[in-house]
Motif scaffolding. Structure first.
Motif, short mmCIF file in Angstrom:
data_model
loop_
_atom_site.label_atom_id
_atom_site.label_comp_id
_atom_site.label_asym_id
_atom_site.label_seq_id
_atom_site.Cartn_x
_atom_site.Cartn_y
_atom_site.Cartn_z
N LYS A 1 -5.26 -14.02 -0.96
CA LYS A 1 -6.46 -14.73 -0.52
C LYS A 1 -7.66 -14.58 -1.45
CE LYS A 1 -5.71 -14.63 4.44
NZ LYS A 1 -6.33 -15.78 5.07
N GLY A 2 -7.67 -13.54 -2.27
CA GLY A 2 -8.85 -13.27 -3.07
C GLY A 2 -8.52 -12.82 -4.48
N PRO A 3 -9.55 -12.59 -5.28
CA PRO A 3 -9.37 -12.25 -6.69
C PRO A 3 -9.08 -10.75 -6.88
CG PRO A 3 -11.71 -12.30 -6.19
CD PRO A 3 -10.98 -12.67 -4.91
N TYR A 4 -8.01 -10.26 -6.26
CA TYR A 4 -7.76 -8.83 -6.22
C TYR A 4 -6.53 -8.41 -7.02
CZ TYR A 4 -10.93 -8.72 -2.18
OH TYR A 4 -12.01 -8.83 -1.34
N VAL A 5 -6.55 -7.14 -7.43
CA VAL A 5 -5.39 -6.46 -7.98
C VAL A 5 -5.18 -5.19 -7.16
CG1 VAL A 5 -5.61 -7.33 -10.34
CG2 VAL A 5 -6.80 -5.23 -9.71
N ALA A 6 -3.93 -4.75 -7.06
CA ALA A 6 -3.61 -3.50 -6.38
C ALA A 6 -3.04 -2.55 -7.42
CB ALA A 6 -2.60 -3.75 -5.27
N PHE A 7 -3.33 -1.25 -7.25
CA PHE A 7 -2.79 -0.27 -8.20
C PHE A 7 -2.82 1.12 -7.59
CE2 PHE A 7 -7.28 -0.89 -9.01
CZ PHE A 7 -7.79 0.39 -9.21
N VAL A 8 -2.00 1.97 -8.16
CA VAL A 8 -1.98 3.40 -7.85
C VAL A 8 -2.35 4.11 -9.14
CG1 VAL A 8 -0.30 3.23 -5.97
CG2 VAL A 8 0.50 3.53 -8.32
N PRO A 9 -2.87 5.35 -9.06
CA PRO A 9 -3.22 6.06 -10.29
C PRO A 9 -2.04 6.10 -11.27
CG PRO A 9 -4.07 7.22 -8.39
CD PRO A 9 -3.18 6.13 -7.86
N ASP A 10 -2.31 5.74 -12.49
CA ASP A 10 -1.33 5.74 -13.58
C ASP A 10 -0.19 4.75 -13.39
OD1 ASP A 10 -2.66 7.73 -15.12
OD2 ASP A 10 -1.91 9.23 -13.72
N GLY A 11 -0.32 3.83 -12.46
CA GLY A 11 0.70 2.80 -12.25
C GLY A 11 0.21 1.48 -12.81
N PRO A 12 1.00 0.42 -12.66
CA PRO A 12 0.61 -0.90 -13.16
C PRO A 12 -0.38 -1.59 -12.22
CG PRO A 12 2.71 -1.04 -12.04
CD PRO A 12 2.33 0.42 -12.04
N LEU A 13 -1.00 -2.63 -12.72
CA LEU A 13 -1.83 -3.51 -11.89
C LEU A 13 -0.93 -4.61 -11.33
CD1 LEU A 13 -4.90 -4.14 -14.23
CD2 LEU A 13 -4.87 -2.77 -12.14
N ALA A 14 -1.04 -4.85 -10.03
CA ALA A 14 -0.24 -5.91 -9.40
C ALA A 14 -1.18 -6.94 -8.78
CB ALA A 14 0.66 -5.31 -8.31
#
Length: 141
Positions: free
Chosen positions: A82-95
């Protein structure tokens, strides 16, 4: 899963996002649900979510001690859609669920996290973030 999961929004290299009420509605929450600076997510287990708000938009959220709960990843995927977002965990990839977000990320994020991973479902999101955590744990073990 690691100790924190982040979702952050960007537009033209700056913090951006959905109006707070719209973003919280994805999780079945309202602003009135906030308690002591955080929200408790009702995802079979209770998870704490902290938020950062700029110009009445939810720009970043942090979920402490995320689990592999299907509902949690469905809600995060919906927010990414729905929005201009990325999800990530420390030291992981951007999704992300929207590849055009790539054009809006700050340069330092692109350099620090590597290529953006486009996810097309909640299960792909969970797998991408979990794989990032497994990679980090095996390097630090």
């Amino acid at each position: 899963m690691g100790s924190q999961l982040f979702v952050a929004g960007f537009h033209r290299g700056k913090a951006a996002g959905l109006p707070v009420a719209d973003a919280l509605a994805v999780f079945g929450l309202t602003e009135a649900d906030e308690s002591k600076g955080a929200y408790l997510l009702p995802c079979d287990v209770t998870l704490e979510m902290s938020t950062w708000i700029e110009d009445n938009c939810l720009t970043t959220l942090c979920i402490d001690r995320p689990t592999d709960n299907d509902r949690l990843y469905s809600e995060i995927f919906l927010l990414l859609s729905k929005g201009p977002y990325v999800a990530f965990v420390p030291d992981g990839p951007l999704a992300t669920a929207q590849l055009e977000v790539k054009n809006h990320l700050p340069e330092t994020m692109q350099e620090g996290f590597g290529p953006l991973v486009n996810v097309t479902s909640a299960s792909a999101l969970r797998s991408t973030l979990s794989d990032g955590q497994l990679r980090v744990q095996s390097v630090s073990s």
